[in-house]
Design an enzyme around this catalytic site. Structure first.
Site: not given
Length: 353
Positions: A262, A265, A290-291, A320
């Site tokens: 996390d 990226k 994530d993401n 989120e």
């Protein structure tokens, strides 16, 4: 995430400017043919004089917005052709604003408002969040610490955390895998570390890496506030590409059963390759990222699908604290070096908000 919001607003502005620019050129083209009897040499050469006279030439009193040789007559209704066409794109602009309003709200909450409060208060945003935790969270209660984080992010200032929706995905997978050695890359103020530590089975240990020292200082306080000591959660501060190669030698982590990414990226693929190179992934290890949809990690997903070492699954959810912005968590099951992962294509699982 912030770069994704800024990129979306930039695309929105470029589309509108292109529409208005195109309308002006198109309007000039129509008016030029009507009044001057000239034709446009090129739609992109408006600033260089778009008309050339075709005999018989009109009298100089006629106006043309596209021709620098002529002056515009204030009473000529044809001079309003170009602005009128530009105004026709106002509905398009409103449609785009309505469509991307959630991304604009994200840009305002996650960038502009935080920047303004940083300048006005003189207190870093990390310390503002921690002061709120100290005032409202129950010490020693991880669930209450997480819910207090969520209230702060929803009602006061946006924090880039896992959030409650995707947090349930992480909790469920932790319960299913029951890992003994967990690695988190990119803890942000300790939210992810508290979430992972709360779901550890007895005797398990979490190694969490904070890339920036200012985040690590606050994350350690949050982790201890939630009731986890150094025997359960070990915090490591430093760049992930420098920490991963020395995990075995300096921290005694031979292999990991569960990895949660996390951080930035663009680092996902690099760090996954480092974990493979140093043989830190145990057979059957789970890697969560994530993401992966927003801001997105396309190179990471492409590698995971095509390298033949992972079984991939995408858990679709929302960003989120912004339910209208789609996002997701990628789940990778490590099959080992040189082994072809059965069912290697991506499955999709949707998570209700």
């Amino acid at each position: 995430m912030l770069r994704g919001a800024e990129r979306m607003v930039h695309i929105l502005g470029c589309r509108f400017w292109g529409a208005v620019r195109g309308s002006q050129i198109f309007g000039a083209h129509i008016f030029c043919r009507r009044v001057c009897g000239a034709e446009l040499a090129s739609r992109g050469q408006q600033s260089q004089g778009l008309c050339r006279t075709v005999p018989p030439a009109p009298p100089p009193s006629s106006s043309c917005r596209a021709c620098p040789q002529h002056t515009s007559s204030p009473g000529d209704p044809s001079a309003m052709v170009s602005p009128a066409i530009a105004l026709a794109f106002v509905p398009l602009l409103l449609t785009l604003l309505l469509r991307y309003r959630h991304y604009l709200a994200l840009l305002y909450r996650a960038v502009l408002r935080l920047w303004l409060r940083d300048r006005l208060s003189g207190v870093p945003r990390e310390h503002r969040a921690f002061q709120y935790l100290l005032a409202h969270a129950v010490p020693g209660d991880p669930r209450h610490v997480l819910s207090t984080f969520d209230r702060w992010s929803c009602r006061h200032e946006h924090l880039s955390c896992v959030g409650p929706v995707k947090g349930r995905i992480v909790e469920r997978l932790l319960a299913e895998r029951a890992p003994q050695r967990v690695l988190e890359l990119g803890t942000h103020l300790g939210y992810g570390a508290v979430l992972l530590a709360a779901g550890l089975p007895p005797g398990a240990r979490l190694y969490t890496v904070a890339v920036e020292p200012r985040h690590g200082a606050v994350a350690e306080k949050v982790i201890r506030l939630a009731g986890f000591d150094e025997r359960t959660v070990e915090l490591i501060v430093g760049p992930t590409d420098a920490v991963i190669p020395r995990l075995r030698q300096h921290h005694g982590l031979a292999q990991v059963d569960f990895v949660f990414m996390d951080h930035r990226k663009c680092w996902y693929l690099r760090d996954l390759r480092l974990l493979e190179t140093h043989r830190l992934l145990a057979p059957g290890a789970t890697v969560l990222a994530d993401n992966v949809l927003f801001p997105g990690a396309p190179h990471f997903l492409q590698y995971a699908k095509t390298c033949g070492r992972y079984r991939c699954r995408l858990h679709r959810a929302s960003l989120e604290y912004f339910p209208a912005i789609p996002d997701g968590i990628a789940e990778l099951r490590y099959a080992g070096d040189g082994d072809s992962a059965p069912g290697g294509d991506t499955g999709v699982h949707r998570v209700p908000h």
